[in-house]
Design a protein around this motif. Sequence first.
Motif: not given
Length: 193
Positions: A19-26, A123-127, A174-181, A184-186
């Motif tokens: 959900g966080a990844v999707a919102k970040t992509y938006v 086109t599409a992108h899978l995350i 870690s939260s730091a790793t998730r923040e990096k993801w 990257r999504t952004y």
Amino acid sequence: MGKRILVILGHPAEESLCGAVAKTYVKGAQAAGHEVRLLSLGKLQFDPILHDGYNTIQPLEPDLVAAQDSIVWAEHLVFVYPIWWGSIPAILKGFFDRILLPGFAFKFQKGALMADGLLASRTAHLIATMDTPPWYYRLVYRMPGHNQMKRTILEFCGIKPVATTSFGPVKNSSSATREKWLARTYQLALKSR
């Protein structure tokens, strides 16, 4: 010039890493000047079971009719989902079973071996997130979920090219790793095709 982008959250819970990844992509896609819609499958009201296969077409619930309209509207589709048991979640598979129907997503010509994809020019992108290390998923498991999404679903319907991004392992990250993801999504969203 901006594109019309549909982000489809294939995790049943919005309050998740997906959900966080999707919102970040938006947010990233909007910052890049794209027109964006977010479709959260967990919020839709629909029966995910195709009860009689394609022998009888089940009437689509209003949420699925709206989802089809959004797919037709979109130029670029972004699917955000977890890999569970090597593949996509049941809610995403059920969504495809119900929505990617003959006459909408594909059509068989008389005597043809393969169907014509009716969703071409998209086109599409899978995350995807996963507990398996992405390198292991690629080399040992041979990416069954990615192959299913890319080859046997999206490309079958005419959607290509299909890019793929994998984040993992999520378990014990870690939260730091998730923040990096998320960062990257952004960036991926800023560079949307």
